[in-house]
Design a protein around this motif. Structure first.
Motif, PDB file in Angstrom:
ATOM      1  N   GLU A 183      23.856  50.439  48.763  1.00 22.22           N
ATOM      2  CA  GLU A 183      23.010  51.057  49.787  1.00 22.22           C
ATOM      3  C   GLU A 183      21.537  50.796  49.500  1.00 22.22           C
ATOM      4  OE1 GLU A 183      25.844  54.774  51.179  1.00 22.22           O
ATOM      5  OE2 GLU A 183      24.320  55.126  49.662  1.00 22.22           O
ATOM      6  N   LYS A 184      21.173  50.905  48.220  1.00 21.47           N
ATOM      7  CA  LYS A 184      19.752  50.823  47.877  1.00 21.47           C
ATOM      8  C   LYS A 184      19.269  49.373  47.716  1.00 21.47           C
ATOM      9  CE  LYS A 184      16.299  52.862  44.939  1.00 21.47           C
ATOM     10  NZ  LYS A 184      16.005  52.829  43.529  1.00 21.47           N
ATOM     11  N   TRP A 185      20.111  48.543  47.122  1.00 25.88           N
ATOM     12  CA  TRP A 185      19.700  47.185  46.774  1.00 25.88           C
ATOM     13  C   TRP A 185      20.492  46.096  47.496  1.00 25.88           C
ATOM     14  CZ3 TRP A 185      15.831  45.752  43.358  1.00 25.88           C
ATOM     15  CH2 TRP A 185      15.246  46.801  42.657  1.00 25.88           C
ATOM     16  N   GLY A 186      21.727  46.388  47.801  1.00 26.48           N
ATOM     17  CA  GLY A 186      22.606  45.342  48.315  1.00 26.48           C
ATOM     18  C   GLY A 186      22.958  44.371  47.198  1.00 26.48           C
ATOM     19  N   ALA A 187      22.724  44.786  45.950  1.00 24.01           N
ATOM     20  CA  ALA A 187      22.982  43.888  44.813  1.00 24.01           C
ATOM     21  C   ALA A 187      23.086  44.677  43.522  1.00 24.01           C
ATOM     22  CB  ALA A 187      21.857  42.863  44.698  1.00 24.01           C
ATOM     23  N   PHE A 188      23.784  44.113  42.544  1.00 17.91           N
ATOM     24  CA  PHE A 188      23.871  44.728  41.218  1.00 17.91           C
ATOM     25  C   PHE A 188      24.378  43.671  40.244  1.00 17.91           C
ATOM     26  CE2 PHE A 188      27.701  45.489  43.694  1.00 17.91           C
ATOM     27  CZ  PHE A 188      28.742  45.149  42.851  1.00 17.91           C
ATOM     28  N   GLN A 189      24.200  43.988  38.931  1.00 20.86           N
ATOM     29  CA  GLN A 189      24.814  43.121  37.918  1.00 20.86           C
ATOM     30  C   GLN A 189      26.070  43.830  37.442  1.00 20.86           C
ATOM     31  OE1 GLN A 189      22.495  40.952  35.109  1.00 20.86           O
ATOM     32  NE2 GLN A 189      20.575  41.770  35.917  1.00 20.86           N
ATOM     33  N   LEU A 190      27.097  43.069  37.146  1.00 18.22           N
ATOM     34  CA  LEU A 190      28.374  43.654  36.774  1.00 18.22           C
ATOM     35  C   LEU A 190      28.781  43.213  35.368  1.00 18.22           C
ATOM     36  CD1 LEU A 190      30.622  45.432  38.026  1.00 18.22           C
ATOM     37  CD2 LEU A 190      31.777  43.328  38.711  1.00 18.22           C
ATOM     38  N   LYS A 191      28.921  44.225  34.491  1.00 18.18           N
ATOM     39  CA  LYS A 191      29.399  43.996  33.111  1.00 18.18           C
ATOM     40  C   LYS A 191      30.890  44.266  33.068  1.00 18.18           C
ATOM     41  CE  LYS A 191      26.954  47.006  30.755  1.00 18.18           C
ATOM     42  NZ  LYS A 191      26.340  47.808  29.705  1.00 18.18           N
ATOM     43  N   ASN A 192      31.594  43.727  32.111  1.00 23.68           N
ATOM     44  CA  ASN A 192      33.045  43.941  31.975  1.00 23.68           C
ATOM     45  C   ASN A 192      33.793  43.650  33.278  1.00 23.68           C
ATOM     46  OD1 ASN A 192      33.242  44.644  29.232  1.00 23.68           O
ATOM     47  ND2 ASN A 192      32.326  46.639  29.713  1.00 23.68           N
ATOM     48  N   HIS A 193      33.454  42.514  33.867  1.00 24.80           N
ATOM     49  CA  HIS A 193      34.016  42.131  35.165  1.00 24.80           C
ATOM     50  C   HIS A 193      35.414  41.546  35.047  1.00 24.80           C
ATOM     51  CE1 HIS A 193      32.664  38.414  33.469  1.00 24.80           C
ATOM     52  NE2 HIS A 193      31.416  38.836  33.495  1.00 24.80           N
ATOM     53  N   GLY A 194      35.842  41.245  33.827  1.00 28.08           N
ATOM     54  CA  GLY A 194      37.212  40.775  33.620  1.00 28.08           C
ATOM     55  C   GLY A 194      37.421  39.272  33.728  1.00 28.08           C
ATOM     56  N   ILE A 195      36.381  38.513  34.029  1.00 27.98           N
ATOM     57  CA  ILE A 195      36.545  37.041  34.095  1.00 27.98           C
ATOM     58  C   ILE A 195      36.442  36.510  32.659  1.00 27.98           C
ATOM     59  CG2 ILE A 195      35.713  34.877  35.148  1.00 27.98           C
ATOM     60  CD1 ILE A 195      36.334  37.004  37.277  1.00 27.98           C
ATOM     61  N   PRO A 196      37.465  35.789  32.183  1.00 28.03           N
ATOM     62  CA  PRO A 196      37.419  35.305  30.805  1.00 28.03           C
ATOM     63  C   PRO A 196      36.211  34.406  30.536  1.00 28.03           C
ATOM     64  CG  PRO A 196      39.599  34.945  31.781  1.00 28.03           C
ATOM     65  CD  PRO A 196      38.688  35.403  32.881  1.00 28.03           C
ATOM     66  N   LEU A 197      35.623  34.572  29.358  1.00 28.85           N
ATOM     67  CA  LEU A 197      34.431  33.821  28.986  1.00 28.85           C
ATOM     68  C   LEU A 197      34.662  32.308  29.028  1.00 28.85           C
ATOM     69  CD1 LEU A 197      31.546  34.354  28.080  1.00 28.85           C
ATOM     70  CD2 LEU A 197      32.339  34.234  25.703  1.00 28.85           C
ATOM     71  N   ASP A 198      35.870  31.885  28.624  1.00 29.03           N
ATOM     72  CA  ASP A 198      36.105  30.426  28.602  1.00 29.03           C
ATOM     73  C   ASP A 198      36.135  29.851  30.020  1.00 29.03           C
ATOM     74  OD1 ASP A 198      38.528  31.801  28.950  1.00 29.03           O
ATOM     75  OD2 ASP A 198      39.689  30.027  28.372  1.00 29.03           O
ATOM     76  N   VAL A 199      36.531  30.647  30.989  1.00 29.82           N
ATOM     77  CA  VAL A 199      36.525  30.173  32.382  1.00 29.82           C
ATOM     78  C   VAL A 199      35.071  29.987  32.837  1.00 29.82           C
ATOM     79  CG1 VAL A 199      37.116  30.798  34.765  1.00 29.82           C
ATOM     80  CG2 VAL A 199      38.729  31.282  32.913  1.00 29.82           C
ATOM     81  N   ILE A 200      34.236  30.952  32.494  1.00 28.51           N
ATOM     82  CA  ILE A 200      32.818  30.893  32.872  1.00 28.51           C
ATOM     83  C   ILE A 200      32.140  29.708  32.184  1.00 28.51           C
ATOM     84  CG2 ILE A 200      30.611  32.132  32.607  1.00 28.51           C
ATOM     85  CD1 ILE A 200      31.973  34.569  33.560  1.00 28.51           C
ATOM     86  N   GLN A 201      32.389  29.564  30.879  1.00 28.11           N
ATOM     87  CA  GLN A 201      31.725  28.486  30.135  1.00 28.11           C
ATOM     88  C   GLN A 201      32.230  27.109  30.569  1.00 28.11           C
ATOM     89  OE1 GLN A 201      32.469  29.861  26.168  1.00 28.11           O
ATOM     90  NE2 GLN A 201      30.461  30.865  26.006  1.00 28.11           N
ATOM     91  N   GLY A 202      33.533  27.020  30.816  1.00 33.08           N
ATOM     92  CA  GLY A 202      34.118  25.738  31.241  1.00 33.08           C
ATOM     93  C   GLY A 202      33.536  25.276  32.566  1.00 33.08           C
ATOM     94  N   THR A 203      33.324  26.219  33.468  1.00 34.36           N
ATOM     95  CA  THR A 203      32.770  25.873  34.781  1.00 34.36           C
ATOM     96  C   THR A 203      31.322  25.411  34.622  1.00 34.36           C
ATOM     97  OG1 THR A 203      34.180  27.599  35.653  1.00 34.36           O
ATOM     98  CG2 THR A 203      32.540  26.714  37.148  1.00 34.36           C
ATOM     99  N   GLU A 204      30.580  26.160  33.809  1.00 32.97           N
ATOM    100  CA  GLU A 204      29.177  25.806  33.581  1.00 32.97           C
ATOM    101  C   GLU A 204      29.057  24.396  32.979  1.00 32.97           C
ATOM    102  OE1 GLU A 204      27.137  28.960  31.453  1.00 32.97           O
ATOM    103  OE2 GLU A 204      25.537  27.544  30.976  1.00 32.97           O
ATOM    104  N   GLU A 205      29.970  24.090  32.072  1.00 38.37           N
ATOM    105  CA  GLU A 205      29.973  22.769  31.428  1.00 38.37           C
ATOM    106  C   GLU A 205      30.152  21.653  32.465  1.00 38.37           C
ATOM    107  OE1 GLU A 205      32.392  23.194  27.739  1.00 38.37           O
ATOM    108  OE2 GLU A 205      33.200  21.254  28.420  1.00 38.37           O
ATOM    109  N   GLU A 206      31.084  21.876  33.406  1.00 40.39           N
ATOM    110  CA  GLU A 206      31.331  20.860  34.443  1.00 40.39           C
ATOM    111  C   GLU A 206      30.130  20.704  35.367  1.00 40.39           C
ATOM    112  OE1 GLU A 206      33.961  18.836  34.387  1.00 40.39           O
ATOM    113  OE2 GLU A 206      34.564  19.997  32.632  1.00 40.39           O
ATOM    114  N   VAL A 207      29.488  21.829  35.668  1.00 42.75           N
ATOM    115  CA  VAL A 207      28.330  21.800  36.568  1.00 42.75           C
ATOM    116  C   VAL A 207      27.198  20.987  35.919  1.00 42.75           C
ATOM    117  CG1 VAL A 207      26.576  23.243  37.700  1.00 42.75           C
ATOM    118  CG2 VAL A 207      28.974  23.953  37.708  1.00 42.75           C
ATOM    119  N   LYS A 208      26.996  21.206  34.617  1.00 44.60           N
ATOM    120  CA  LYS A 208      25.962  20.445  33.910  1.00 44.60           C
ATOM    121  C   LYS A 208      26.310  18.968  33.890  1.00 44.60           C
ATOM    122  CE  LYS A 208      24.212  24.104  30.980  1.00 44.60           C
ATOM    123  NZ  LYS A 208      24.241  24.776  29.704  1.00 44.60           N
ATOM    124  N   ARG A 209      27.602  18.674  33.668  1.00 46.56           N
ATOM    125  CA  ARG A 209      28.060  17.278  33.605  1.00 46.56           C
ATOM    126  C   ARG A 209      27.824  16.594  34.955  1.00 46.56           C
ATOM    127  NH1 ARG A 209      33.451  14.435  33.172  1.00 46.56           N
ATOM    128  NH2 ARG A 209      34.506  16.235  34.072  1.00 46.56           N
TER     129      ARG A 209
END
Ligand SMILES: C=C1C[C@]23C[C@H]1CC[C@H]2[C@@]12CCC[C@@](C)(C(=O)O1)[C@H]2[C@@H]3C(=O)O
Ligand SMILES: O=C(O)CCC(=O)C(=O)O
Ligand SMILES: [Fe+2]
Length: 344
Positions: free
Chosen positions: A72-98
């Motif tokens: 309501e106030k921001w239309g945005a937030f940061q989310l901790k403990n979102h449940g997405i495995p770290l290796d999935v996040i890092q693997g995607t980032e690696e491909e994007v850089k490549r």
């Protein structure tokens, strides 16, 4: 079926609005084509710890309530403990850089076509601004295989698998958040069946912001709201700014291992204006390059967006009914005043 791509087919772009600057050999000074501000311009932005976007722990028993307030106030937030495995996040980032570190001629092989919506190129909203953005993008709608095969004919599988897997994880998180927000809005069962179907229109936008010789005069991504229910952004570095009425542009400092969630215009319409879709933009850095990955969660294109009047919303509909496809078409043609064009 890439039905979302069909919405954009009827509104082709000029090649000049698709081909990015060759950032592999950038000019030593900022070219006039990319100069948004003069050195004397006062383009204020803030670091305001007292009023920065909330950081919410998904495991907090009060998470639902906090997310509601943040939306309501921001239309945005940061989310901790979102449940997405770290290796999935890092693997995607690696491909994007490549991908973005490839020579320009390689990337141009997957250039978005004038009537297309997926592939390599400038941001879709480029034609609406008099200056160019310091940015390269790669848009994935459906499978990335067709575009990525043009770049890596024999070695596309790892990239595609990782993107597909990332989208799967993002979809589960987006579904959970959407169900939560739809509960708050008291959206009836027949209007939310799509949430668990497979024919949603998800889009993955990979962004690259090269280091820039005059970051204060250039623009990474111009001010915009997103065409989505919600967008989940992964980026470890600063650059994103949110516009807050009465304050100005506020820097977002990514919290480690968190994801940034912001709401899009489609949810603003469904919530009858209760949840906002924040205006945001991306700034640049003189020495540091920046990558981001944005997942756009969107209902099937034939879904009719209609303002919910049953939650704590205004009792009068502020928007007319509009299909997702129609809203995309309005955005592609009119951009900035899209919301006002569907306002009653
Ligand atoms: C599903 C979407 C959402 C789109 C259009 C279409 C495909 C590409 C998306 C983006 C990604 C980058 C920012 C944006 C503003 C842009 O220029 O292209 C987005 C736009 C929107 O949010 O409208
Ligand atoms: O790079 C970011 O942090 C945001 C990207 C963004 O706004 C978008 O892709 O729509
Ligand atoms: Fe965005």
């Amino acid at each position: 079926m890439d039905t979302l791509s069909e919405a954009y087919k009827g509104i082709p772009l000029n090649l000049g609005d698709i081909i990015p600057l060759d950032f592999s050999s950038p000019p030593p000074t900022l070219p006039d084509s990319h100069a948004w501000f003069q050195p004397s311009d006062d383009d204020c932005s803030f670091d305001d710890p007292a009023s920065s976007m909330p950081i919410i722990d998904f495991l907090d028993p009060k998470a639902t309530e906090l997310i509601g307030l943040a939306c309501e106030k921001w239309g945005a937030f940061q989310l901790k403990n979102h449940g997405i495995p770290l290796d999935v996040i890092q693997g995607t980032e690696e491909e994007v850089k490549r991908l973005f570190s490839l020579p320009t001629e390689q990337k141009l092989k997957a250039l978005r076509s004038p009537g297309g919506a997926s592939g390599y190129g400038r941001a879709r909203i480029s034609p609406f601004f008099p200056k160019s953005m310091w940015h390269e993008g790669f848009t994935i709608i459906g499978s990335s295989a067709r575009d990525v095969k043009k770049i890596w004919p024999d070695d596309y599988a790892r990239f595609c698998d990782r993107m597909e897997n990332y989208e799967k994880e993002m979809k589960v998180l987006a579904e959970r958040l959407t169900e939560m927000l739809f509960d708050m809005l008291k959206i009836p069962e027949e209007k939310r069946k799509w949430v668990v179907t497979s024919d949603i229109s998800e889009v993955l936008q990979l962004n690259f912001f090269p280091s820039c010789p005059e970051p204060d005069r250039a623009m990474g991504l111009a001010p915009h709201t997103d065409t989505s229910i919600l967008t989940i952004v992964q980026s470890p570095s600063t650059g994103l700014q949110l516009f807050k009425e009465g304050k100005g542009w506020i820097n977002v400092h990514p919290h480690p291992n968190s994801l940034i969630v912001h709401l899009g215009d489609l949810l603003h319409i469904i919530s009858n204006g209760r949840f906002c879709s924040p205006l945001h933009r991306v700034t640049l850095n003189e020495t540091r390059k920046r990558y981001s990955i944005a997942y756009f969660y969107t209902p099937p294109v034939d879904y009719v967006l209609s303002p919910s009047l049953s939650g704590d919303n205004s009792p009068v509909a502020l928007f007319r009914d509009v299909t997702v496809k129609e809203y995309h078409e309005i955005r592609a043609q009119k951009f900035g005043n899209s919301l006002s064009l569907v306002r009653i």
